[in-house]
Design an enzyme around this catalytic site. Structure first.
Site, mmCIF file in Angstrom:
data_model
loop_
_atom_site.group_PDB
_atom_site.id
_atom_site.type_symbol
_atom_site.label_atom_id
_atom_site.label_comp_id
_atom_site.label_asym_id
_atom_site.label_seq_id
_atom_site.Cartn_x
_atom_site.Cartn_y
_atom_site.Cartn_z
ATOM 1 N N TYR A 25 0.834 -1.205 0.000
ATOM 2 C CA TYR A 25 0.000 0.000 0.000
ATOM 3 C C TYR A 25 0.864 1.248 0.000
ATOM 4 O O TYR A 25 2.075 1.182 0.205
ATOM 5 C CB TYR A 25 -0.947 -0.005 1.205
ATOM 6 C CG TYR A 25 -0.286 0.314 2.529
ATOM 7 C CD1 TYR A 25 0.560 -0.599 3.147
ATOM 8 C CD2 TYR A 25 -0.490 1.544 3.154
ATOM 9 C CE1 TYR A 25 1.173 -0.299 4.358
ATOM 10 C CE2 TYR A 25 0.111 1.849 4.370
ATOM 11 C CZ TYR A 25 0.947 0.920 4.961
ATOM 12 O OH TYR A 25 1.557 1.232 6.150
ATOM 13 N N ARG A 77 8.151 4.119 -4.736
ATOM 14 C CA ARG A 77 8.223 3.136 -3.648
ATOM 15 C C ARG A 77 7.198 2.021 -3.874
ATOM 16 O O ARG A 77 7.466 0.846 -3.589
ATOM 17 C CB ARG A 77 7.996 3.818 -2.297
ATOM 18 C CG ARG A 77 8.234 2.871 -1.135
ATOM 19 C CD ARG A 77 8.217 3.585 0.196
ATOM 20 N NE ARG A 77 6.919 4.187 0.476
ATOM 21 C CZ ARG A 77 6.679 4.984 1.508
ATOM 22 N NH1 ARG A 77 7.648 5.283 2.363
ATOM 23 N NH2 ARG A 77 5.484 5.495 1.695
ATOM 24 N N ARG A 87 -7.552 -20.467 -2.177
ATOM 25 C CA ARG A 87 -6.508 -20.302 -1.159
ATOM 26 C C ARG A 87 -5.432 -21.375 -1.250
ATOM 27 O O ARG A 87 -5.700 -22.557 -1.048
ATOM 28 C CB ARG A 87 -7.133 -20.312 0.247
ATOM 29 C CG ARG A 87 -6.131 -19.900 1.319
ATOM 30 C CD ARG A 87 -6.766 -19.860 2.694
ATOM 31 N NE ARG A 87 -5.805 -19.380 3.675
ATOM 32 C CZ ARG A 87 -4.830 -20.140 4.190
ATOM 33 N NH1 ARG A 87 -4.711 -21.402 3.840
ATOM 34 N NH2 ARG A 87 -3.983 -19.622 5.060
ATOM 35 N N HIS A 139 -0.913 -21.228 -0.681
ATOM 36 C CA HIS A 139 0.143 -20.268 -0.363
ATOM 37 C C HIS A 139 0.927 -19.800 -1.593
ATOM 38 O O HIS A 139 1.174 -18.618 -1.764
ATOM 39 C CB HIS A 139 1.120 -20.855 0.658
ATOM 40 C CG HIS A 139 0.553 -20.919 2.049
ATOM 41 N ND1 HIS A 139 -0.547 -21.672 2.376
ATOM 42 C CD2 HIS A 139 0.937 -20.310 3.184
ATOM 43 C CE1 HIS A 139 -0.820 -21.524 3.652
ATOM 44 N NE2 HIS A 139 0.063 -20.692 4.179
ATOM 45 N N LYS A 159 6.539 -1.942 1.828
ATOM 46 C CA LYS A 159 5.356 -1.350 2.477
ATOM 47 C C LYS A 159 4.184 -2.327 2.369
ATOM 48 O O LYS A 159 3.231 -2.129 1.614
ATOM 49 C CB LYS A 159 5.034 0.022 1.873
ATOM 50 C CG LYS A 159 4.154 0.879 2.784
ATOM 51 C CD LYS A 159 4.211 2.326 2.404
ATOM 52 C CE LYS A 159 3.155 3.171 3.096
ATOM 53 N NZ LYS A 159 3.272 3.245 4.556
ATOM 54 N N GLU A 169 12.287 2.058 14.097
ATOM 55 C CA GLU A 169 11.374 3.132 13.681
ATOM 56 C C GLU A 169 10.105 3.031 14.506
ATOM 57 O O GLU A 169 9.940 2.102 15.310
ATOM 58 C CB GLU A 169 11.047 3.009 12.189
ATOM 59 C CG GLU A 169 10.328 1.712 11.842
ATOM 60 C CD GLU A 169 10.006 1.557 10.363
ATOM 61 O OE1 GLU A 169 9.956 2.559 9.638
ATOM 62 O OE2 GLU A 169 9.785 0.407 9.940
ATOM 63 N N LEU A 213 11.057 1.214 7.011
ATOM 64 C CA LEU A 213 10.486 1.703 5.766
ATOM 65 C C LEU A 213 11.236 2.973 5.379
ATOM 66 O O LEU A 213 11.433 3.858 6.225
ATOM 67 C CB LEU A 213 8.996 2.011 5.945
ATOM 68 C CG LEU A 213 8.323 2.442 4.647
ATOM 69 C CD1 LEU A 213 8.121 1.240 3.727
ATOM 70 C CD2 LEU A 213 6.987 3.116 4.917
#
Ligand code: PLP
Length: 284
Positions: free
Chosen positions: A33, A52, A100, A102, A147, A180, A205
């Protein structure tokens, strides 16, 4: 005005906007995101956010949902349809919906969601009086440079901060060094006025606000060193502050209840905060 979201190719009212129950973002947190600030209708540091996003997608081997030029059109349209003058844009890309399993699905295309909302102007008291942080062990995975939407450790950390009456939790690695915040980058100013923040390794990040502050520091001729710092060093620092798209730049005046410097926002933090606002206001 009802809120409109862009979901997998359509602009829809929020109550109708939905993704599949087998979307891999929902089932595996298999997605990434970005959050972009909107100031006076302008997108702050859009190029850095899109760069990014491309990097996060490449690291997870998720296909780009569309070229940046088309994505920019969608972002601007979502901002426009929601009447956002000052607020944020949220962008999420997942590996898409598939039964579903993996391993990556053979076919399937990424799911793109774009939302935008107005936000209240930040409480000026936070900048004037500064904020408190607590320190907590960093329990996250080893690729915090991506991210990823897998934010449950950050959620737990932020909640712990909230329950302790603090604004943020600074996460600490196994060597006692701060990585962070749960949604912010961490900085200190040493006694000789050097600005210190951790290098953008895989433990943090690489913040877009961080990059903007680097430019401000460079222009103003301040000394910047990218290196890890310990909790003890942060507590003994002259100043401390944090940065992010949504928090801007906030002075940190208490760490685990102990005052930083004189327990008031430092001069350099205030100067950088003002310079960052000018940077955001000048977004094209
Ligand atoms: N670190 C983490 C873990 C974050 O989630 C964020 C922002 O969401 C940041 C740092 C700051 O990044 P940016 O300045 O790009 O908002």
């Amino acid at each position: 005005m009802s809120r409109i979201a862009y979901v997998a190719g359509q602009y829809l009212p929020h109550r109708l906007a939905a993704v599949h129950i087998e979307d891999r973002g929902y089932q595996f947190a298999d997605g990434v995101y970005e959050v972009i600030a909107v100031v006076d209708g302008h997108l702050v540091d859009k190029e850095r956010h899109l760069t990014r996003l491309r990097r996060s997608l490449a690291e997870l081997r998720i296909a780009r949902p569309m070229p940046d030029s088309a994505l920019t059109i969608v972002i601007r349209e979502v901002v426009r349809r929601n009447g956002v003058d000052t607020g944020i844009v949220y962008l999420q890309v997942t590996r898409g919906a598939a039964p579903r399993e993996h391993a990556f699905p053979k076919a399937g295309k990424p799911t793109l969601v774009v939302t935008s909302r107005r936000t209240r102007p930040p409480d000026p008291k936070l900048g004037q009086e500064g904020i408190a942080v607590i320190t907590i062990p960093d329990i996250r995975w080893q690729r915090c440079d991506i991210k990823s939407v897998a934010l449950v450790a950050n959620v737990l950390g932020k909640q712990q901060a909230k329950e302790a009456g603090a604004y943020e939790a600074w996460q600490v690695d196994r060597d006692g060094r701060i990585t962070e915040g749960t949604s912010t980058n961490a900085w200190i100013v040493t006694a000789d006025n050097t600005v210190v923040t951790r290098a953008a390794d895989t433990a943090i990040l690489n913040g877009v606000t961080r990059a903007a502050v680097f430019e401000i520091l460079d222009r103003a001729g301040y000394r910047l060193v990218e290196r890890p710092f310990t909790v003890a060093e942060a507590k003994a620092a002259r100043e401390a502050f944090l940065t992010s798209t949504t928090a801007d730049l906030l002075p940190v005046v208490r760490i685990d209840g102990a005052p930083v410097g004189e327990g008031r926002p430092g001069r350099l933090s205030q100067e950088l905060r003002a310079a960052y606002f000018a940077h955001a206001a000048a977004a094209p």
